[in-house]
Enzyme design. Structure first.
Site, mmCIF file in Angstrom:
data_model
loop_
_atom_site.group_PDB
_atom_site.id
_atom_site.type_symbol
_atom_site.label_atom_id
_atom_site.label_comp_id
_atom_site.label_asym_id
_atom_site.label_seq_id
_atom_site.Cartn_x
_atom_site.Cartn_y
_atom_site.Cartn_z
ATOM 1 C CG HIS A 49 -1.656 1.442 1.636
ATOM 2 N ND1 HIS A 49 -2.531 1.786 0.648
ATOM 3 C CD2 HIS A 49 -1.548 2.046 2.521
ATOM 4 C CE1 HIS A 49 -3.001 2.772 0.968
ATOM 5 N NE2 HIS A 49 -2.474 3.026 2.255
ATOM 6 C CG HIS A 73 0.678 7.255 4.263
ATOM 7 N ND1 HIS A 73 0.967 6.331 3.141
ATOM 8 C CD2 HIS A 73 -0.862 6.739 4.409
ATOM 9 C CE1 HIS A 73 0.053 5.315 2.899
ATOM 10 N NE2 HIS A 73 -0.913 5.684 3.730
ATOM 11 C CD GLU A 77 -4.194 5.535 12.318
ATOM 12 O OE1 GLU A 77 -5.038 6.096 12.783
ATOM 13 O OE2 GLU A 77 -4.178 4.939 11.109
ATOM 14 C CG ASP A 78 -1.584 1.696 10.768
ATOM 15 O OD1 ASP A 78 -2.581 2.064 11.473
ATOM 16 O OD2 ASP A 78 -1.917 1.578 9.488
ATOM 17 C CG ASP A 139 -3.959 6.972 2.419
ATOM 18 O OD1 ASP A 139 -3.776 5.576 2.370
ATOM 19 O OD2 ASP A 139 -4.719 7.603 3.593
ATOM 20 C CG ASP A 260 -17.994 15.948 -24.264
ATOM 21 O OD1 ASP A 260 -19.206 15.232 -24.253
ATOM 22 O OD2 ASP A 260 -17.634 16.665 -23.454
HETATM 23 MN MN MN Z 1 -2.778 4.662 3.896
#
Ligand code: MN
Length: 490
Positions: A49, A73, A77-78, A139, A260
């Site tokens: 990811h 990023h 948090e993880d 993300d 279009d």
């Molecule tokens: Mn993410």
């Protein structure tokens, strides 16, 4: 096949230095170690990811620090890694971006409150550092690409958020490519039947017009080279599903009015070549009357630049062409991100910066409860389609759609607003609450003896700015009156 670090490297063009590549390698290894043993619902290792996000940022050719922050990023948090660890390892700038992305994720509300809080956080983040929004967009885009792996309830919530928050913000930042993809993904999950139907219409059209487009592509390229324009790229472009859906609603499902669906996009090196190509096309094919649009001389309010023309080819097929320079193309597709290419933006040249600083200002003025209360006005100011209005001095004023001469007056100066008595739109006397259209020339006639705005204007103005100024002025006169009364009593 899961993305590898090597794949990310192949997306970086020659403008990135050896030092840049070394930084990315370090960030990747740091992330891979920290996320080791974690997996996504798709079954991929978590770090895939981070690589996908970094790849999207690399494709925008953004400065290396942003790509590195993309790789990191989710880390604070993880995993056990803290922002302080990141700061020691990669410096305050990268750690700061990661910290801002992390803050965006922490939402404690549900329902409408969740929406408001989300929007508010996006606005704050964007006003402070637009680079954080690029990471958040990349993300979210990868999360959409893998949304099928999520449980149903979460799919719908994410799709809604994307439709109501991410897509309009992308649009406002001129990131047409992101806006289109955000809307299409969200549309697919929110209205699967309509999505399937629109997708079917597009595929049908490709089948029907494919051969004509192929033929035109070859012929135009040949004619261009014959006329000395050798640097030319032509590719087919398919309309985005949701954008077609919007048009179908507008034309009451009459698809014959929409020309279009498929178009040929011609990219050339400079503006004279754009007009030369237009001439060549009209020499080859008969143009459809009223369908020649010069968005180079007069860009769309969102900054979009291109020449458009619709023609009949030799077999009677109707084809649309869009002609632009490489710079215009990047600007049309990537907006504010195009200004950040490689080195970062020149803040003074960036027209989006004005919007971002307005946003920062509103942010400062409004508390959370005010934000909630003013939400509809804010959305109108921030996301509604824009119009360009000219002043008699030739200045161009950018306003939300359906703005009135009063909005224009206050956007020039609050005194002009407060003293406005009449207006001339395109030379004709008009009422001050008449909705303006793009391209109107609007003159405000003032009376220096006028002391206060008309309270009724509050009903017709469209901008928050004008509304606040009118209220201020009315409050001012009321207190003014009150003070003079008080004086008299004394
Ligand atoms: Mn993410």
């Amino acid at each position: 096949m899961a993305l590898t670090f090597h794949d990310l490297m192949t997306c970086l063009d020659a403008r990135y230095t050896a030092d840049d590549l070394a930084l990315l390698k370090r960030a990747y290894e740091f992330a891979a170690t920290a996320h080791a043993g974690q997996f996504r619902l798709t079954g991929d290792p978590y770090v895939v990811h981070e690589l996908e996000v970094a790849k999207k940022l690399a494709k925008l050719k953004l400065p290396v620090e942003i790509i590195a922050a993309g790789l990191l990023h989710d880390i604070s948090e993880d995993t056990a890694v803290t922002i302080e660890d990141l700061e020691r390892e990669f410096g305050a700038d990268i750690a700061g971006m990661v910290s801002s992305v992390t803050k965006l994720k922490k939402i404690k509300y549900r329902g409408v409150d969740r929406y408001v809080e989300n929007l508010r956080k996006m606005f704050i983040a964007m006003a402070q550092d637009v680079r954080v929004i690029f990471i958040k967009f990349a993300d979210r885009m990868h999360n959409l690409e893998t949304l099928y792996a999520q449980p149903e309830a979460k799919r719908i919530r994410i799709a809604q958020e994307v439709m109501e928050i991410y897509a309009p913000i992308a649009g406002r930042l001129g990131m047409g490519d992101y806006r289109g993809n955000f809307e299409d993904f969200a549309f697919k999950y929110l209205h699967p039947k309509e999505y399937a139907w629109t997708e079917h219409l597009l595929q049908e059209r490709v089948k029907k017009f494919g051969p004509a487009l192929q033929r035109a592509l070859k012929n135009v390229e040949f004619e261009a080279r014959k006329n000395g324009i050798s640097q030319i790229t032509i590719h087919g472009r398919l309309k985005h599903c949701y954008s077609l859906h919007r048009k179908l609603v507008k034309y009451k499902n009459d698809i014959s009015k929409i020309y279009d669906l498929v178009a040929l996009r011609i990219v050339v090196p400079d503006v004279p070549s754009c007009y030369a190509i237009l001439g060549i096309l009209h020499g080859m094919y008969n143009p459809l009357p009223g369908r020649i649009k010069d968005y180079i001389a007069q860009p769309k309010p969102n900054g979009y630049q291109s020449l458009h023309t619709t023609v009949f080819d030799e077999q009677g097929s109707i084809l649309e062409f869009q002609i632009r320079t490489e710079t215009m193309h990047e600007e049309n597709e990537f907006g504010v991100a195009a200004h950040w290419k490689y080195k970062g933006t020149d803040k003074h040249k960036d027209r989006h910066v004005k919007w971002l600083s307005e946003l920062a200002q509103i942010q400062k003025e409004l508390s959370t409860s005010d934000f909630m209360q003013h939400l509809n006005e804010l959305k109108l100011d921030m996301f509604k389609d824009r119009i360009f209005v000219f002043t008699p001095q030739g200045d161009v004023i950018d306003l939300p759609e359906d703005s009135t001469p009063i909005d224009l007056a206050y956007s020039i100066h609050s005194e002009i607003g407060n003293k406005a008595v009449q207006t001339r739109v395109n030379g004709e006397i008009a009422t001050l609450d008449k909705p303006l259209k793009s391209g109107d020339m609007c003159e405000i006639i003032t009376d220096k003896n006028r002391t206060a705005p008309n309270e009724q204007w509050l009903k017709s103005v469209k901008t928050r700015h004008a509304r606040e100024k009118i209220k201020d002025a009315l409050r001012g006169t009321k207190t003014g009156l009150w003070t003079s009364l008080m004086k008299r009593v004394r």
